[in-house]
Enzyme design. Structure first.
Site, PDB file in Angstrom:
ATOM      1  N   TYR A 141      -5.787  -1.270  -6.577  1.00 33.01           N
ATOM      2  CA  TYR A 141      -4.826  -3.298  -6.270  1.00 33.01           C
ATOM      3  C   TYR A 141      -4.591  -2.294  -4.437  1.00 33.01           C
ATOM      4  O   TYR A 141      -4.687  -1.298  -4.627  1.00 33.01           O
ATOM      5  CB  TYR A 141      -4.025  -2.861  -6.847  1.00 33.01           C
ATOM      6  CG  TYR A 141      -2.797  -2.471  -8.039  1.00 33.01           C
ATOM      7  CD1 TYR A 141      -2.135  -1.675  -7.554  1.00 33.01           C
ATOM      8  CD2 TYR A 141      -2.152  -2.911  -8.509  1.00 33.01           C
ATOM      9  CE1 TYR A 141      -1.438  -0.418  -8.232  1.00 33.01           C
ATOM     10  CE2 TYR A 141      -1.171  -2.387  -8.878  1.00 33.01           C
ATOM     11  CZ  TYR A 141      -0.536  -0.204  -8.702  1.00 33.01           C
ATOM     12  OH  TYR A 141       0.286  -0.291  -9.399  1.00 33.01           O
ATOM     13  N   GLU A 142      -4.196  -3.398  -3.749  1.00 30.85           N
ATOM     14  CA  GLU A 142      -4.456  -3.285  -2.675  1.00 30.85           C
ATOM     15  C   GLU A 142      -4.922  -3.010  -1.901  1.00 30.85           C
ATOM     16  O   GLU A 142      -5.115  -1.973  -1.250  1.00 30.85           O
ATOM     17  CB  GLU A 142      -3.067  -2.152  -2.393  1.00 30.85           C
ATOM     18  CG  GLU A 142      -1.799  -2.885  -3.325  1.00 30.85           C
ATOM     19  CD  GLU A 142      -1.526  -4.432  -3.197  1.00 30.85           C
ATOM     20  OE1 GLU A 142      -1.752  -4.892  -2.386  1.00 30.85           O
ATOM     21  OE2 GLU A 142      -0.583  -5.348  -4.200  1.00 30.85           O
ATOM     22  N   GLY A 143      -6.233  -2.629  -2.776  1.00 28.71           N
ATOM     23  CA  GLY A 143      -7.953  -2.547  -1.995  1.00 28.71           C
ATOM     24  C   GLY A 143      -7.484  -0.961  -2.539  1.00 28.71           C
ATOM     25  O   GLY A 143      -6.843  -0.195  -2.628  1.00 28.71           O
ATOM     26  N   GLN A 190      -9.874   1.750   1.535  1.00 27.88           N
ATOM     27  CA  GLN A 190      -8.526   2.496   2.249  1.00 27.88           C
ATOM     28  C   GLN A 190      -9.455   3.019   2.891  1.00 27.88           C
ATOM     29  O   GLN A 190      -9.427   3.375   3.792  1.00 27.88           O
ATOM     30  CB  GLN A 190      -7.476   3.172   1.726  1.00 27.88           C
ATOM     31  CG  GLN A 190      -6.992   2.362   0.199  1.00 27.88           C
ATOM     32  CD  GLN A 190      -6.222   1.554   1.085  1.00 27.88           C
ATOM     33  OE1 GLN A 190      -5.750   1.613   2.162  1.00 27.88           O
ATOM     34  NE2 GLN A 190      -6.434   0.280   0.796  1.00 27.88           N
ATOM     35  N   ARG A 212       0.573  -1.162  -0.031  1.00 30.00           N
ATOM     36  CA  ARG A 212       0.143  -0.065  -0.192  1.00 30.00           C
ATOM     37  C   ARG A 212       1.038   1.431   0.433  1.00 30.00           C
ATOM     38  O   ARG A 212       0.526   2.005  -0.567  1.00 30.00           O
ATOM     39  CB  ARG A 212      -1.148   0.342   1.700  1.00 30.00           C
ATOM     40  CG  ARG A 212      -2.695  -0.905   1.218  1.00 30.00           C
ATOM     41  CD  ARG A 212      -3.170  -1.486   2.294  1.00 30.00           C
ATOM     42  NE  ARG A 212      -4.133  -1.908   1.654  1.00 30.00           N
ATOM     43  CZ  ARG A 212      -4.766  -2.333   2.708  1.00 30.00           C
ATOM     44  NH1 ARG A 212      -5.232  -1.742   3.847  1.00 30.00           N
ATOM     45  NH2 ARG A 212      -6.113  -3.235   2.326  1.00 30.00           N
TER      46      ARG A 212
END
Length: 606
Positions: free
Chosen positions: A440-442, A447, A296
């Site tokens: 991506y990565e949330g 977030q 992140r």
């Protein structure tokens, strides 16, 4: 005209003159003294590598992409040679322990290195970036044998790593993971299942790839409580790290993506692949968060680096391209038209890109210096405190600055006009490449929920309160300084928006007492408000440092500090007021989001 120059001056200013990194380094248990000269030399060399090797590959690799032949992925032309230079230069292990072959330098230098590499060529930077996440995860959760086997190879860069979470039926909802891990008599596991969207999933850059995989052991509890984490190498190895037989990690396909074509995003099939438990049984999700938090912060670099790259290229274009005259009259009367730089709206676009990159860099470096503290923790309590501080900043960095990075890329295209839409100039690639950063990565929504739900409410406002305290301490410092009257230009609005930040949080909590959906309805706007609030805080710190350096001398020329103050002026006048709109949205009724019946969404099509 495509250009990239490492922003060494701004990196120097933020690192030393704003955040006083050298004082932080004095507190770390480093094996060798870290000096400004050493750091400058490292960053200059990294910049040369990025400018001369990686950036020239950026556009060609986008056009060529990766290819899959006979089960093997091949990266674009030039990547393999560039990666070998990466390995030969020792760049992979810059901030990793010397006992595994690293240089043992602070983690913050690794972040600076990653920013340089990612700005020059994001697709290439993903390969070593994913390896860093694997290294951090094994170092934190692996046993001594696993560290000895994998970390030396990963640190030198001859092996690479990946993160394997997502499956065809689930993305962020990891409780739905179906990949199965069955225990063998020798203590290993046999993994069966499919993972998708695996960045750097397969390539020809290293002799082996170490996959960090989430899977479920039969009989484990349902949901996230029953998921474990495993190390699954592409090729099996012995205890001496000798590469052996293929481990049945098969590439189903390379994803056809909108951008980052030089990065191999793969569908991976684990067809009875041999794996090894990493950490504790059924504690895989919490262990994987070590990797996810690394990723992140890495993704935040994409947003910040994109703003920098878009700014550099659109600035160069605006200085040369001539078009029309500003309303105030001709500025270059001997020319057929004035340059784009003479038009206020073009300056708005350029200053916005500049402000996004500089605010993001300050926050990123601050987070990296906080992370440096993990090198000297002596207790779980100390670890948790640092982890909480970093955890509070992470969703703002990832969510806010990727959203603004996308905006900066689009602004760059806007400066170019029609030429921005043409491949030749490279601006449309920047816009395509960065679009994934908020996904991506949330996603940004994930977030935002993480910030408001987990990092503030469930954390009982601990780190939110700590950041509020930092704002108040900065205000007190300004009031004690000889620049307090000049600094009221920034300190006054900072405190006003700070007070509103607290009010909107109270508003959300009061609404949530009657309707829990009030939290979900407010998370995005609260995240964005928090991003503007944090940016105002860092610009205020940069303005104070600039006034001090102008009066007392600094390492950079006076014009640099004057330009920094002018960028801060623009941010406070033209960007910070956006936060008011997000506050107004939070004050809106939840019903306007949730009252419409699902069948009514498409009534106009009936």
């Amino acid at each position: 005209m495509k250009t990239f120059k490492t922003p060494l001056k701004d990196m120097h200013f933020v690192h030393y003159e704003v955040l006083d990194a050298m004082s932080s380094y004095d507190k770390l248990p480093l094996e060798e003294e870290v000096s400004k000269d050493l750091i400058s030399a490292i960053m200059e060399e990294c910049g040369k590598y990025a400018e001369n090797v990686l950036f020239p590959l950026n556009q060609p690799s986008d056009k060529e992409g990766c290819r899959l032949e006979d089960g093997q992925v091949y990266t674009p032309k030039g990547y393999k040679e560039a990666y070998q230079q990466w390995v030969d230069g020792g760049w992979q292990g810059l901030s990793h322990p010397a006992q595994y072959g690293g240089q043992g330098l602070p983690l913050s230098l690794g972040i600076m290195k990653a920013e340089i590499i990612g700005t020059a060529n994001w697709s290439f930077g993903m390969y070593p970036g994913l390896s860093l996440g694997a290294m951090n995860t094994i170092y934190t959760h692996g046993d001594d044998a696993q560290k000895d086997l994998y970390l030396s190879k990963l640190t030198e860069g001859t092996w690479a790593g990946t993160m394997c979470l997502t499956e065809p039926h689930c993305g962020s909802d990891l409780g739905q993971v179906k990949t199965k891990a069955e225990k063998n008599d020798d203590g290993s596991y046999t993994l069966t299942g499919t993972k998708i969207f695996i960045s750097s999933g397969d390539h020809d850059l290293t002799e082996n790839i170490v996959h960090i995989v989430l899977a479920r052991i039969p009989g484990s509890p349902e949901g996230t409580k029953g998921i474990s984490l495993f190390i699954v190498p592409k090729f099996n190895t012995d205890e001496n790290a000798t590469v052996g037989e293929f481990n049945n990690v098969n590439v189903g396909s390379i994803e056809e993506k909108m951008g980052i074509h030089g990065s191999s995003t793969c569908v991976l099939n684990f067809d009875g692949s041999k794996g090894f438990l990493l950490g504790e049984v059924n504690k895989g999700v919490s262990a994987m968060f070590t990797f996810m938090n690394t990723a992140r912060i890495g993704t935040a670099i994409q947003g910040i680096g994109t703003a920098e790259l878009a700014f550099q290229n659109s600035l160069a274009y605006a200085k040369e391209r001539r078009s029309m005259r500003p309303l105030s009259g001709p500025k270059e009367k001997d020319q057929v038209a004035d340059t784009l730089m003479k038009h206020p709206d073009v300056r708005r676009l350029l200053l916005k890109q500049k402000a996004i990159a500089e605010a993001g860099r300050a926050m990123l470096y601050d987070a990296s210096l906080i992370a440096d503290g993990l090198m000297s923790v002596e207790s779980q309590e100390d670890f948790d405190e640092i982890d909480d501080k970093l955890g509070f900043l992470t969703p703002i960095l990832k969510g806010f600055f990727t959203e603004l990075g996308i905006e900066a890329a689009n602004d760059g295209m806007q400066v170019f006009g029609g030429h921005g839409y043409i491949q030749e100039w490279g601006m449309e690639q920047i816009a395509r490449d960065v679009r994934i950063s908020s996904l991506y990565e949330g996603t940004t929504g994930i977030q935002a929920l993480d910030l408001l739900g987990r990092k503030i409410i469930l954390n009982k406002f601990k780190q939110y309160g700590a950041f509020n305290k930092r704002i108040l301490e900065l205000y007190k410092e300004i009031m004690r300084s000889p620049y307090r009257w000049k600094m009221m230009r920034y300190a006054g609005p900072l405190m006003a928006y700070h007070l509103r930040w607290q009010k909107v949080l109270v508003t959300i909590l009061l609404k949530a007492r009657k309707d829990r959906d009030a939290v979900g309805a407010s998370t995005y706007d609260f995240l964005m408000y928090s991003g503007y609030m944090a940016s105002a805080f860092y610009f205020t710190k940069m303005a104070l440092a600039s006034h001090y350096r102008l009066d007392n001398g600094g390492d950079l020329e006076p014009e640099f500090y004057e330009a920094k103050l002018e960028t801060a002026d623009f941010f406070f006048d033209r960007m910070l007021p956006r936060a008011k709109g997000h506050a107004s949205a939070i004050n809106g009724k939840v019903g306007s989001l949730m009252s419409m019946d699902e069948d009514d969404f498409d009534r106009q099509h009936a």
